[in-house]
Design a protein around this motif. Structure first.
Motif, PDB file in Angstrom:
ATOM      1  N   ASP A   1      19.185  69.863   5.583  1.00 20.62           N
ATOM      2  CA  ASP A   1      18.083  69.651   4.648  1.00 20.62           C
ATOM      3  C   ASP A   1      18.067  68.191   4.182  1.00 20.62           C
ATOM      4  OD1 ASP A   1      15.803  70.578   3.357  1.00 20.62           O
ATOM      5  OD2 ASP A   1      16.860  70.967   1.484  1.00 20.62           O
ATOM      6  N   ASP A   2      18.123  67.281   5.163  1.00 17.94           N
ATOM      7  CA  ASP A   2      18.231  65.857   4.879  1.00 17.94           C
ATOM      8  C   ASP A   2      17.229  65.091   5.739  1.00 17.94           C
ATOM      9  OD1 ASP A   2      19.118  63.062   4.981  1.00 17.94           O
ATOM     10  OD2 ASP A   2      20.893  63.762   3.923  1.00 17.94           O
ATOM     11  N   ALA A   3      16.155  64.636   5.127  1.00 19.30           N
ATOM     12  CA  ALA A   3      15.107  63.936   5.862  1.00 19.30           C
ATOM     13  C   ALA A   3      15.585  62.593   6.396  1.00 19.30           C
ATOM     14  CB  ALA A   3      13.881  63.743   4.971  1.00 19.30           C
ATOM     15  N   ASP A   4      16.470  61.915   5.651  1.00 29.07           N
ATOM     16  CA  ASP A   4      16.909  60.587   6.075  1.00 29.07           C
ATOM     17  C   ASP A   4      17.609  60.616   7.424  1.00 29.07           C
ATOM     18  OD1 ASP A   4      15.876  59.372   3.841  1.00 29.07           O
ATOM     19  OD2 ASP A   4      17.778  59.263   2.761  1.00 29.07           O
ATOM     20  N   LEU A   5      18.356  61.672   7.693  1.00 29.86           N
ATOM     21  CA  LEU A   5      19.042  61.742   8.975  1.00 29.86           C
ATOM     22  C   LEU A   5      18.026  61.697  10.117  1.00 29.86           C
ATOM     23  CD1 LEU A   5      22.107  63.728   9.981  1.00 29.86           C
ATOM     24  CD2 LEU A   5      20.085  63.930  11.416  1.00 29.86           C
ATOM     25  N   PHE A   6      16.916  62.405   9.973  1.00 32.48           N
ATOM     26  CA  PHE A   6      15.910  62.431  11.027  1.00 32.48           C
ATOM     27  C   PHE A   6      15.125  61.125  11.086  1.00 32.48           C
ATOM     28  CE2 PHE A   6      11.635  63.559  12.660  1.00 32.48           C
ATOM     29  CZ  PHE A   6      12.012  63.927  13.946  1.00 32.48           C
ATOM     30  N   THR A   7      14.674  60.629   9.944  1.00 31.41           N
ATOM     31  CA  THR A   7      13.851  59.420   9.960  1.00 31.41           C
ATOM     32  C   THR A   7      14.655  58.202  10.402  1.00 31.41           C
ATOM     33  OG1 THR A   7      14.207  59.049   7.587  1.00 31.41           O
ATOM     34  CG2 THR A   7      12.262  60.328   8.228  1.00 31.41           C
ATOM     35  N   ASP A   8      15.925  58.135  10.020  1.00 31.28           N
ATOM     36  CA  ASP A   8      16.763  57.029  10.497  1.00 31.28           C
ATOM     37  C   ASP A   8      16.921  57.102  12.013  1.00 31.28           C
ATOM     38  OD1 ASP A   8      17.140  55.796   8.085  1.00 31.28           O
ATOM     39  OD2 ASP A   8      19.157  56.547   7.744  1.00 31.28           O
TER      40      ASP A   8
ATOM     41  N   LEU B   1       6.431  64.571   9.966  1.00 27.57           N
ATOM     42  CA  LEU B   1       5.502  63.668   9.295  1.00 27.57           C
ATOM     43  C   LEU B   1       6.247  62.468   8.717  1.00 27.57           C
ATOM     44  CD1 LEU B   1       2.692  62.965   8.200  1.00 27.57           C
ATOM     45  CD2 LEU B   1       3.194  64.408   6.216  1.00 27.57           C
ATOM     46  N   CYS B   2       7.389  62.716   8.104  1.00 27.62           N
ATOM     47  CA  CYS B   2       8.199  61.625   7.562  1.00 27.62           C
ATOM     48  C   CYS B   2       8.644  60.671   8.667  1.00 27.62           C
ATOM     49  CB  CYS B   2       9.418  62.177   6.837  1.00 27.62           C
ATOM     50  SG  CYS B   2       9.070  62.998   5.265  1.00 27.62           S
ATOM     51  N   GLY B   3       8.975  61.224   9.841  1.00 27.51           N
ATOM     52  CA  GLY B   3       9.369  60.385  10.966  1.00 27.51           C
ATOM     53  C   GLY B   3       8.245  59.482  11.427  1.00 27.51           C
ATOM     54  N   ALA B   4       7.033  60.038  11.517  1.00 23.92           N
ATOM     55  CA  ALA B   4       5.873  59.238  11.921  1.00 23.92           C
ATOM     56  C   ALA B   4       5.585  58.150  10.891  1.00 23.92           C
ATOM     57  CB  ALA B   4       4.664  60.144  12.104  1.00 23.92           C
ATOM     58  N   GLU B   5       5.712  58.487   9.610  1.00 30.90           N
ATOM     59  CA  GLU B   5       5.479  57.493   8.559  1.00 30.90           C
ATOM     60  C   GLU B   5       6.524  56.388   8.605  1.00 30.90           C
ATOM     61  OE1 GLU B   5       5.509  59.937   5.101  1.00 30.90           O
ATOM     62  OE2 GLU B   5       3.371  60.459   5.237  1.00 30.90           O
TER      63      GLU B   5
END
Length: 369
Positions: free
Chosen positions: A300-307, A348-352
């Protein structure tokens, strides 16, 4: 920077770690195993501290290997050869009389998470612990949980030092930590996979975390680690897993990759001119994206995916592949996962993140193959 093998005898080695690092890097980059191992042996002959050679020389050289691969200045084959030479340098050090220490302390098991093939960080820790007088069982890369637990029951170590560099192995690391603790053995976690400051080590219930081999050995030596109380369940740590999104994404990974590859023919027309090899590499990149998406859902950690997405964009750019190929893939993946709100939010966070890039907070441990 020379790429020719050096065969002339080496002079006395400087006691300055920076000088020795530079010389070892030249040898490793050139693929010169003889010079690399001789440098290490000569350094010990000349009075260099064995632990310093491991932590201040070999470890930074290996880190540079990963950086050079990421910047496309080393091929995968060169990276593998360089890593093998660094491993041989560690072996040469361990056999030198200056590095022989009688085991006067307790027993420690050092192992990599199942599926983790980056074994050198764990090997470095094992050698540092041996230098400090511990009896060490070094089990190497990719240790299945059941075999690790059987080893613990047979040998009764004081603790397990668990290493992982690949963030996608964190769900397995969680299972491993839980199984070791159920066997009554505490776990010290280490490696890039556990995130900045070891935040994922704490989330997954490890008894301690350390950033590198020296600090891990210091912690083990100076901070008492209590035996764990068996009985806690993994879902107690991560209640969000009740929504089953992680499970569904993991189970449908091959189908998701196939669906996105089909969709890219329309959404990203340039892919139609790709060779079979290029299409295969694209499918591999998509599989990594799905793996990191699943791991981010697990934690449940968005930063891991967006990084990871930002890092992937930088890797593609270094290899002459347009980073604008990523948003269509993320959009298609979101369409396939439209019934999964956490997954679509992460995509969506990754695309942003690609649209508004910022520095990556840590190397997201896909690292090099």
């Amino acid at each position: 920077m020379s790429t020719e093998l050096r065969t002339a005898p080496l002079d006395a080695v400087s006691l300055d770690p920076a000088v020795l690092r530079a010389e070892l890097w030249d040898a490793v980059f050139a693929g010169d195993e003889y010079t690399a191992t001789t440098l290490v042996q000569r350094a010990l002959d000349d009075g260099h501290d064995p632990e310093s050679v491991l932590i201040d020389v070999i470890a930074p050289v290996q880190a540079k290997v990963g950086e050079e691969w990421a910047a496309n200045r080393m091929s995968i084959a060169q990276e593998h050869a360089a890593t093998a030479i660094n491993d041989r340098a560690v072996a040469a050090l361990s056999m030198h009389p200056a590095a022989r220490t009688a085991p006067e302390r307790g027993r420690i098991t050092v192992a990599c998470v199942d599926g983790e093939w980056h074994a050198l960080p764990a090997r470095l820790l094992a050698e540092v612990l041996r230098l400090r007088g511990w009896r060490v069982d070094y089990l190497g890369a990719q240790v299945p949980v059941a075999h690790l637990v059987a080893h613990l029951h047979r040998t009764g170590p004081e603790l397990v030092a668990l290493s992982s560099s690949l963030a996608t192995r964190l769900p397995t690391a969680h299972a491993t930590i839980t199984a070791c603790q159920a066997a009554g053995v505490p776990v010290v976690a280490g490696g890039a996979a556990f995130g900045p400051g070891g935040r994922y080590a704490r989330l997954l219930g490890a008894d301690a975390w350390a950033a590198d081999a020296r600090r891990a050995a210091d912690h083990i030596e100076n901070v008492p680690i209590a035996r764990p109380h068996p009985g806690h369940q993994q879902l107690d740590d991560l209640p969000h897993l009740d929504d089953q999104e992680y499970t569904m994404v993991t189970r449908t990974r091959p189908a998701l990759v196939r669906a996105v590859m089909r969709g890219l023919d329309e959404a990203f027309p340039a892919i139609r001119s790709y060779s079979d090899v290029q299409r295969e590499r694209t499918a591999e990149d998509l599989a990594h994206i799905v793996d990191f998406l699943a791991t981010a859902l697990y934690l449940d950690d968005a930063d891991l995916f967006t990084d990871f997405i930002a890092w992937t964009a930088s890797i593609l750019t270094a290899r002459g592949v347009p980073a604008h190929s990523l948003p269509p893939a993320l959009d298609l993946l979101a369409g396939e996962l439209k019934d999964f709100p956490r997954a679509t939010r992460l995509l969506l966070c990754g695309a942003e993140r690609i649209a508004a890039p910022r520095p990556v907070s840590f190397a997201p441990a896909r690292n090099h193959p």
